[in-house]
Design a protein around this motif. Structure first.
Motif, PDB file in Angstrom:
ATOM      1  N   TYR A   1      -1.363  -4.389  -1.950  1.00  0.00           N
ATOM      2  CA  TYR A   1      -0.944  -3.199  -1.819  1.00  0.00           C
ATOM      3  C   TYR A   1      -0.872  -2.178  -3.053  1.00  0.00           C
ATOM      4  O   TYR A   1      -0.600  -0.932  -2.690  1.00  0.00           O
ATOM      5  CB  TYR A   1       0.650  -3.156  -1.550  1.00  0.00           C
ATOM      6  CG  TYR A   1       0.842  -4.041  -0.183  1.00  0.00           C
ATOM      7  CD1 TYR A   1       0.667  -3.585   1.157  1.00  0.00           C
ATOM      8  CD2 TYR A   1       1.264  -5.415  -0.438  1.00  0.00           C
ATOM      9  CE1 TYR A   1       0.882  -4.522   2.306  1.00  0.00           C
ATOM     10  CE2 TYR A   1       1.431  -6.225   0.844  1.00  0.00           C
ATOM     11  CZ  TYR A   1       1.347  -5.647   2.315  1.00  0.00           C
ATOM     12  OH  TYR A   1       1.550  -6.342   3.241  1.00  0.00           O
ATOM     13  N   ARG A   2      -1.318  -2.650  -3.998  1.00  0.00           N
ATOM     14  CA  ARG A   2      -1.270  -1.688  -5.108  1.00  0.00           C
ATOM     15  C   ARG A   2      -2.176  -0.509  -5.138  1.00  0.00           C
ATOM     16  O   ARG A   2      -1.676   0.562  -5.553  1.00  0.00           O
ATOM     17  CB  ARG A   2      -1.896  -2.638  -6.438  1.00  0.00           C
ATOM     18  CG  ARG A   2      -1.001  -3.839  -6.810  1.00  0.00           C
ATOM     19  CD  ARG A   2      -1.684  -4.403  -8.073  1.00  0.00           C
ATOM     20  NE  ARG A   2      -1.305  -5.862  -8.325  1.00  0.00           N
ATOM     21  CZ  ARG A   2      -0.161  -6.070  -8.510  1.00  0.00           C
ATOM     22  NH1 ARG A   2       1.036  -5.175  -8.691  1.00  0.00           N
ATOM     23  NH2 ARG A   2       0.370  -7.402  -8.370  1.00  0.00           N
ATOM     24  N   HIS A   3      -3.224  -0.445  -4.471  1.00  0.00           N
ATOM     25  CA  HIS A   3      -3.895   0.657  -4.713  1.00  0.00           C
ATOM     26  C   HIS A   3      -3.209   1.840  -3.546  1.00  0.00           C
ATOM     27  O   HIS A   3      -3.468   3.104  -3.637  1.00  0.00           O
ATOM     28  CB  HIS A   3      -5.301   0.529  -3.823  1.00  0.00           C
ATOM     29  CG  HIS A   3      -5.348  -0.043  -2.253  1.00  0.00           C
ATOM     30  ND1 HIS A   3      -4.974  -1.373  -2.283  1.00  0.00           N
ATOM     31  CD2 HIS A   3      -5.462   0.714  -1.247  1.00  0.00           C
ATOM     32  CE1 HIS A   3      -5.008  -1.379  -0.792  1.00  0.00           C
ATOM     33  NE2 HIS A   3      -5.459  -0.264  -0.319  1.00  0.00           N
ATOM     34  N   GLN A   4      -2.370   1.396  -2.854  1.00  0.00           N
ATOM     35  CA  GLN A   4      -1.607   2.659  -1.919  1.00  0.00           C
ATOM     36  C   GLN A   4       0.090   2.715  -2.362  1.00  0.00           C
ATOM     37  O   GLN A   4       0.966   3.222  -1.509  1.00  0.00           O
ATOM     38  CB  GLN A   4      -1.754   2.095  -0.506  1.00  0.00           C
ATOM     39  CG  GLN A   4      -1.284   0.973  -0.126  1.00  0.00           C
ATOM     40  CD  GLN A   4      -1.445   0.273   1.259  1.00  0.00           C
ATOM     41  OE1 GLN A   4      -1.483   1.111   2.062  1.00  0.00           O
ATOM     42  NE2 GLN A   4      -1.961  -0.776   1.315  1.00  0.00           N
ATOM     43  N   LEU A   5       0.339   2.272  -3.434  1.00  0.00           N
ATOM     44  CA  LEU A   5       1.722   2.218  -3.795  1.00  0.00           C
ATOM     45  C   LEU A   5       2.014   3.001  -4.916  1.00  0.00           C
ATOM     46  O   LEU A   5       1.207   3.124  -5.863  1.00  0.00           O
ATOM     47  CB  LEU A   5       2.313   0.522  -3.864  1.00  0.00           C
ATOM     48  CG  LEU A   5       2.359  -0.082  -2.596  1.00  0.00           C
ATOM     49  CD1 LEU A   5       2.736  -1.410  -3.041  1.00  0.00           C
ATOM     50  CD2 LEU A   5       3.000   0.475  -1.455  1.00  0.00           C
TER      51      LEU A   5
ATOM     52  N   LEU B   1       9.296  -8.908  -7.127  1.00  0.00           N
ATOM     53  CA  LEU B   1      10.064  -8.210  -6.852  1.00  0.00           C
ATOM     54  C   LEU B   1       9.648  -6.583  -6.979  1.00  0.00           C
ATOM     55  O   LEU B   1       9.835  -5.772  -6.152  1.00  0.00           O
ATOM     56  CB  LEU B   1      11.244  -8.228  -7.852  1.00  0.00           C
ATOM     57  CG  LEU B   1      11.889  -9.518  -7.495  1.00  0.00           C
ATOM     58  CD1 LEU B   1      13.290  -9.524  -8.932  1.00  0.00           C
ATOM     59  CD2 LEU B   1      13.131  -9.306  -6.469  1.00  0.00           C
ATOM     60  N   TYR B   2       8.475  -6.626  -7.929  1.00  0.00           N
ATOM     61  CA  TYR B   2       7.740  -5.407  -7.877  1.00  0.00           C
ATOM     62  C   TYR B   2       7.051  -5.058  -6.812  1.00  0.00           C
ATOM     63  O   TYR B   2       7.177  -3.883  -6.103  1.00  0.00           O
ATOM     64  CB  TYR B   2       6.591  -5.289  -9.129  1.00  0.00           C
ATOM     65  CG  TYR B   2       7.209  -5.450 -10.694  1.00  0.00           C
ATOM     66  CD1 TYR B   2       8.191  -4.603 -10.821  1.00  0.00           C
ATOM     67  CD2 TYR B   2       6.922  -6.341 -11.334  1.00  0.00           C
ATOM     68  CE1 TYR B   2       8.813  -4.590 -12.181  1.00  0.00           C
ATOM     69  CE2 TYR B   2       7.398  -6.412 -12.517  1.00  0.00           C
ATOM     70  CZ  TYR B   2       8.425  -5.400 -13.157  1.00  0.00           C
ATOM     71  OH  TYR B   2       8.722  -5.526 -14.357  1.00  0.00           O
TER      72      TYR B   2
ATOM     73  N   ILE C   1       6.699  -1.857  -1.531  1.00  0.00           N
ATOM     74  CA  ILE C   1       6.790  -1.845  -0.236  1.00  0.00           C
ATOM     75  C   ILE C   1       7.875  -1.157   0.482  1.00  0.00           C
ATOM     76  O   ILE C   1       7.823  -0.153   1.379  1.00  0.00           O
ATOM     77  CB  ILE C   1       6.580  -3.097   0.277  1.00  0.00           C
ATOM     78  CG1 ILE C   1       5.099  -3.680  -0.010  1.00  0.00           C
ATOM     79  CG2 ILE C   1       6.673  -3.328   2.051  1.00  0.00           C
ATOM     80  CD1 ILE C   1       5.322  -5.187   0.376  1.00  0.00           C
ATOM     81  N   THR C   2       9.121  -1.320  -0.158  1.00  0.00           N
ATOM     82  CA  THR C   2      10.290  -0.673   0.399  1.00  0.00           C
ATOM     83  C   THR C   2      10.347   0.901   0.040  1.00  0.00           C
ATOM     84  O   THR C   2      10.517   1.562   1.075  1.00  0.00           O
ATOM     85  CB  THR C   2      11.642  -1.217  -0.518  1.00  0.00           C
ATOM     86  OG1 THR C   2      11.520  -2.527  -0.128  1.00  0.00           O
ATOM     87  CG2 THR C   2      12.856  -0.633   0.073  1.00  0.00           C
ATOM     88  N   ILE C   3       9.657   1.317  -1.126  1.00  0.00           N
ATOM     89  CA  ILE C   3       9.904   2.737  -1.297  1.00  0.00           C
ATOM     90  C   ILE C   3       8.562   3.601  -0.575  1.00  0.00           C
ATOM     91  O   ILE C   3       8.808   4.323   0.112  1.00  0.00           O
ATOM     92  CB  ILE C   3       9.430   2.905  -2.953  1.00  0.00           C
ATOM     93  CG1 ILE C   3      10.469   2.529  -3.606  1.00  0.00           C
ATOM     94  CG2 ILE C   3       9.026   4.245  -3.178  1.00  0.00           C
ATOM     95  CD1 ILE C   3      10.157   2.534  -5.092  1.00  0.00           C
ATOM     96  N   LYS C   4       7.421   2.576  -0.167  1.00  0.00           N
ATOM     97  CA  LYS C   4       6.606   3.125   0.592  1.00  0.00           C
ATOM     98  C   LYS C   4       7.214   3.264   2.153  1.00  0.00           C
ATOM     99  O   LYS C   4       6.788   4.427   2.581  1.00  0.00           O
ATOM    100  CB  LYS C   4       5.320   2.244   0.682  1.00  0.00           C
ATOM    101  CG  LYS C   4       4.198   2.876   1.778  1.00  0.00           C
ATOM    102  CD  LYS C   4       3.224   1.894   1.643  1.00  0.00           C
ATOM    103  CE  LYS C   4       2.052   2.732   2.478  1.00  0.00           C
ATOM    104  NZ  LYS C   4       1.489   1.615   3.559  1.00  0.00           N
TER     105      LYS C   4
END
Length: 73
Positions: free
Chosen positions: A20-24, A58-59, A64-67
């Motif tokens: 998911y890193r590229h979109q977070l 956790l990161y 994901i939660t922030i997104k």
């Protein structure tokens, strides 16, 4: 009486498959030694490698939660 086999450690690849890193939003990472101290103060005794895996999870969960919180559906 059967002896229980030790549980297999999850591989980092399991976490990395959810890329998911590229979109977070990037998050400042805590140094591993500091994470170990924080986990131990919470009663969780871990090695540095285990702390690193826990923090990586956790990161991702935080990102994901922030997104999800800031996305408009």
């Amino acid at each position: 009486m059967k002896k229980e086999k030790p549980a297999a450690k999850p591989k980092k690849a399991c976490i990395q498959q959810y890329n998911y890193r590229h979109q977070l939003v990037p998050i400042k990472k805590i140094p591993v030694k500091e994470a170990v101290e924080m986990l131990r103060s919470a009663g969780i005794d871990v090695q540095e490698e285990e702390a690193e895996e826990i923090m990586e999870f956790l990161y991702i969960l935080t990102q994901i939660t922030i997104k999800e919180f800031f996305s408009y559906h």
